[in-house]
Write an enzyme that holds these catalytic residues in place. Structure first.
Site, PDB file in Angstrom:
ATOM      1  CG  HIS A 145       6.326   2.063   4.440  1.00  0.00           C
ATOM      2  ND1 HIS A 145       7.521   1.489   4.787  1.00  0.00           N
ATOM      3  CD2 HIS A 145       5.487   1.023   4.167  1.00  0.00           C
ATOM      4  CE1 HIS A 145       7.417   0.171   4.740  1.00  0.00           C
ATOM      5  NE2 HIS A 145       6.211  -0.142   4.353  1.00  0.00           N
ATOM      6  N   GLY A 194       9.033   1.935  -1.970  1.00  0.00           N
ATOM      7  CA  GLY A 194       9.307   0.539  -1.649  1.00  0.00           C
ATOM      8  C   GLY A 194       8.045  -0.265  -1.424  1.00  0.00           C
ATOM      9  CG  HIS A 195       4.140  -1.176   0.958  1.00  0.00           C
ATOM     10  ND1 HIS A 195       3.043  -1.407   0.138  1.00  0.00           N
ATOM     11  CD2 HIS A 195       4.008  -2.026   2.011  1.00  0.00           C
ATOM     12  CE1 HIS A 195       2.282  -2.335   0.691  1.00  0.00           C
ATOM     13  NE2 HIS A 195       2.832  -2.731   1.811  1.00  0.00           N
ATOM     14  CD  GLU A 309       5.423  -8.831   6.511  1.00  0.00           C
ATOM     15  OE1 GLU A 309       4.370  -8.765   7.153  1.00  0.00           O
ATOM     16  OE2 GLU A 309       6.111  -7.837   6.266  1.00  0.00           O
ATOM     17  CB  CYS A 327      -2.955  -6.299   4.100  1.00  0.00           C
ATOM     18  SG  CYS A 327      -3.347  -5.216   5.482  1.00  0.00           S
ATOM     19  CB  CYS A 401      -1.264  -2.841   7.677  1.00  0.00           C
ATOM     20  SG  CYS A 401      -0.626  -4.503   7.890  1.00  0.00           S
TER      21      CYS A 401
END
Lengths: 633, 633
Positions: A145, A194-195, A309, A327, A401
């Site tokens: 991240h 990756g995000h 998720e 989010c 988050c």
């Protein structure tokens, strides 16, 4: 009230491809007595200060201090904990723009100083890697991240530059962004996160600075994606979890981790905005339809699965195990607004409104200091509590988050209210407040008076000169809408000019009284949404309702109630709040213990009065079962 | 055919608390032309040899070899990979008992030699810990699965002792078991495994050896459980994942990881069997009701959640995201059979049969060489493949607990067919074959002739002398059952003696012709099972059916078909196989793209003939949508 002009969170530099263009955020001021304005005030008074407190106690700030020897604490939390700080800083940027507040100046000074001390000379800044795995810089793009955190740092810096006029955070963020350009830009190695998140941030940084390598780096990351994360090999969760199973242009189904997919889409839409390439926009069109026509909860929430998720299969929308991460709903607001700019069309504003007034609104407690991370549409009686499947909002999360994400969205909410094109000013969200007429369309201010969504009457007065057209959104849910223009008798909007789902009023209009009738309406889902078959959701206007045990104490379990089809639903107004709905129901007859039995369902039992409250307000009283989807008797 | 007498997988030493007692496994021989007998033959000819092959290629055997320097390979797989070998060895034990085969002797010799070389002098044996974390023996009881693996080693040794008469594996396993007694027995430290399994194994080892410390150790582990895994502190998944949130006696809801809960319950029931303490049995009664009346799929599968492979809340039974792990269905067979011994009552045999003929049977391909790990009841059109959410069976798994678990269950299936008490011989599972009359009830053999479950006619002939009563199970699904005794005209069983759900025929009976009518029946779920509201499952006798796209190629998607309520369902017999069901349906009228709309569901569309096949047979042809629960028109 600040009177600086400042841009909001999406400020395209290249606008010739866009159907709509943002107004300056400073051009819109929400009335603090209105529905959205109240939320902004609560956000400023409660959610934002609460978030700042939590940054200390949850370990985010100590994580940074320990890198430079100012804390002996262990690293705490997930590897992307820095981003909680950045999102909070972003919220402060918008808040200063909105109100000119100086309440956060000391926190900003401390944060800047700390980040400056932690940032390496080459721009590297990440408390997790620097503090726990210093040899692993950019070694695990899939999971670490790092780029995600830089994205939020950049967005914070942009917000503080726009909203607070501060160059210092921008300079700091650019040192990190320049590192990304050197490492992963056009002349660097292939690499993407990756995000997704840094893509949209780099485009915004380009917009704010005019420095093209930021845009080129974002573009390269979008282009490279789908190469199996730079050949790191398969992951347990599958490449689709990371939207890495295929190139962006070939990925037409919203899939994998919902927040990742939606953040990516915001970035892709931004890249298209600045650079064109309609294959990108075509992919976004397909993605948008997939997400909104097959994978969206009625509350606007997205992401059906706890396991990863993720978006599930098409029509896989269980209300009880909805992951529906806050989010993801926020990310859809970001993305759908960008699609609105790109293509116009009220469907995008409908999506923004649906998510905002239901999924996102439900994620915050009445006092602004507790939050849902996941937002199920059904809480079962006897439910076993889990952090991400709770029956009550929590002050903070091990993965936090969501709360500061809410803070940054709500602090910038006014920026989503209206846009303009060459010939008209468009109002998308009905909120009491003021909208400055952009110079190319005249001068002065629109005054919007409304109790929306408690009430469907919206009055727009033009204080000044509107030389262009005035376009007011006709929500997808609205029927039998009438408008009265300049004091004339109300007329059905069907007989007026409607474009792209907007009622278009000619230049020179002084006053519009729009009447959006808001009867309570039972909504059903597409028949492939098996999980809610035979059930309806009560809605009124854009607001989705739920039945909660707190309104039926002493009565039957809301697990067992049924709505009488066709029975009238009474709208019970409440002063200064959204009305409740009351309808005739029955309790299901008891059927004994048998889990399966020959024949069809049970007979109906005793009549019961059902009271429904806005879904956004659930969980603020005693715990107990809750359901949005009510079976029909 | 072997003629040794050997005990089956549950051989209580203390039988005075039990309502029913097992027969020797050798007392029951299934006809290889019958439904269960065919499965045993397939298991022996395909599943078991296939499993042995996979032990080599999947790394299980190399994992062991590398501990003693006989392999240079890296450790492969999960930390409990040894248990794949042990379950395969257990299956061989039962298979040798059943048939006297020598086909596996070389594999047994190699395995014994290898395990003997790897086992430490103190009895420690675990290729993961010895080979990768040698300093961590018993350091992570929550996750390391060491005791779980010993449990399977012990069960293998017991099976090889009983079925094959081998002392060598038993001696090896006892060295490990003695280590557990020293470490965690009455004089040792508190400790129990994050994954229950060793409890039932230790009781069985006590049964096989008469050595009481094994029983005392199992008892202590049951007593200690609920202490937060010896104070290791909280885990991300929550104590309930490990059935560690409360003492066993206070845990009345089936919760957490389904296989763990069900294995634990088998062990607890075993401890009660040998030692009494009715607070344990009372907890098991509550557990059984919770699992079977609130948390069981219509196929007998259990475990609703992918997230943590867990039981969900009561009535949380989504068909599409059913985790429904094969091992959980197997574990329920183990446990419900033990409850049947404890308390009698046909409901326990009903549960065994439901799981066996549906969930477990579906987990094996027609050729016996591919397997489902999870067993969903609905596969969506356009479903994205995942290892644990597949549309096809797979030859092996990265977590390969299920395939050898099937092998050991099926190799011992005959042991579940019949039991005895002081005065009667009870037949629980209808399977063509022979059952020896136990000495205290006479002599000779019952000959059972039936095509069950293809057909509901079951003929039992007594070849010899039955001095006790003969009790035949009346399945919970059966109605209008008649029986003809010794050639007399058929009589409704309601007018005969029925006890505990069994038709009881007096001593001296020579022939019973039981007729269980098997119409196709539509079954509905408890109204709180929201996920299948307005839908029915077609069943016939104990067999649950599904509709599969392969039978509707060129027609509408089986996602969109509806069953016409009340329309007759035709049973189409097939030679040597279970019949198909054909019924009148309609395709749902198309409703456009909208995910939500005002009003209720769509009108019905064109008529369609629906063909349903046994759920156990799904996925053996072309892939495509499948559903057990069919919405009603």
């Amino acid at each position: 009230m600040s009177h600086r002009t400042y841009a909001g969170p999406v400020a395209p530099r290249t606008t010739d491809r866009l159907t709509q263009r943002p107004l300056p955020a400073s051009a819109v001021r929400l009335d603090p007595a209105g529905h959205l304005g109240r939320w902004q005030a609560l956000n400023a008074a409660a959610t934002l200060p609460h978030s700042i407190e939590q940054l200390e106690t949850s370990g985010v700030l100590p994580n940074l201090r320990r890198v430079v020897g100012e804390s002996d604490a262990e690293y705490v939390g997930y590897m992307f904990a820095d981003s909680d700080l950045y999102k909070t800083l972003e919220a402060i940027g918008w808040e200063i723009g909105r109100t000119g507040t100086t309440a956060f100046d000391a926190f900003l000074a401390d944060s800047l100083a700390l980040l400056t001390r932690v940032q390496d000379t080459d721009g590297y800044l990440n408390s997790y890697i620097q503090g726990t795995r210093p040899d692993d810089r950019f070694a695990d793009l899939r999971w670490a991240h790092e780029l995600y955190c830089y994205g939020h740092l950049i967005q914070a810096a942009v917000a503080l530059h726009r909203g607070a006029g501060r160059d210092d955070f921008l300079a700091l963020a650019r040192r990190s962004a320049d590192l990304l350009v050197r490492r992963f830009g056009p002349d660097g190695e292939a690499g993407y996160c990756g995000h997704p998140e840094v893509e949209t941030a780099l485009v915004e940084l380009y917009r704010e600075t005019g420095h093209e390598p930021y845009l080129a780096t974002a573009r390269r990351m979008v282009d490279e994606r789908g190469q199996d994360l730079a050949l790191l090999g398969p992951d347990r969760l599958g490449a689709h979890y990371f939207q890495d199973q295929a190139p962006v242009r070939e990925s037409h189904e919203a899939t994998g981790h919902a927040v990742r997919q939606l953040y990516l889409n915001a970035g892709v839409t931004d890249v298209w905005t600045e650079q064109g390439d309609d294959t990108l926009l075509a992919a976004m069109d397909a993605q948008w339809d997939s997400a909104h026509h097959q994978k969206m909860y009625v509350t606007g929430a997205m992401g059906s699965r706890h396991f990863d998720e993720s978006f599930g299969d098409a029509y896989e929308l269980p209300p009880d195990r909805a992951y529906a991460e806050t989010c993801a709903a926020i990310a859809d607001v970001h993305w759908s607004y960008r699609m609105l700019l790109a293509e116009g069309g009220s469907r995008y504003a409908d999506a923004v409104e649906r998510a905002l007034l239901n999924a996102v609104a439900a994620s915050v407690s009445a006092d602004g200091r507790a939050f849902f991370y996941s937002n199920p549409l059904h809480l079962r009686e006897g439910h076993r509590e889990e952090e991400n499947a709770p029956s009550r909002r929590t002050p903070w999360y091990s993965c936090a988050c969501c709360p500061p994400n809410i803070a940054r969205l709500v602090a910038s909410l006014h920026a989503y209210v209206a846009t303009a094109d060459a010939t008209s000013l468009r109002v998308h969200l009905f909120a009491a407040g003021e909208v400055d007429v952009p110079a190319h369309l005249g001068s002065g201010t629109l005054r919007i008076s409304t109790a929306y969504p408690a009430d469907g009457r919206v009055v727009v007065d033009v204080d000044g000169e509107l030389a262009g057209a005035l376009a007011l959104r006709l929500p997808g849910w609205a029927q039998d809408v009438t408008a009265s223009v300049d004091g004339a008798a109300p007329v059905a909007v069907g007989s007026m000019t409607v474009e792209d789902g907007y009622l278009v009023l000619p230049a020179g209009t002084r006053r519009v009284e729009l009447d959006l009738p808001m009867p309570a309406v039972a909504v059903s889902a597409h028949p492939r949404v098996d999980a809610v078959r035979g059930s309806v959701a009560l809605t009124r206007g854009p607001v989705v309702y739920c039945v909660e045990q707190a309104d039926h104490l002493g009565g039957p379990s809301v697990e067992d109630v049924r709505l009488v089809p066709g029975a009238p639903v009474e709208v019970v107004a409440a002063d200064g709040a959204l009305p409740r709905l009351v309808a005739a129901g029955v309790a299901a007859a008891t059927t004994g213990d048998a889990l399966y039995r020959v024949g069809t369902g049970p007979a109906d039992g005793e009549p019961v009065r059902l009271t429904a409250i806005p879904y956004a307000e659930w969980g603020n009283r005693t715990t107990g079962a809750m359901r949005v989807w009510i079976p029909l008797a």
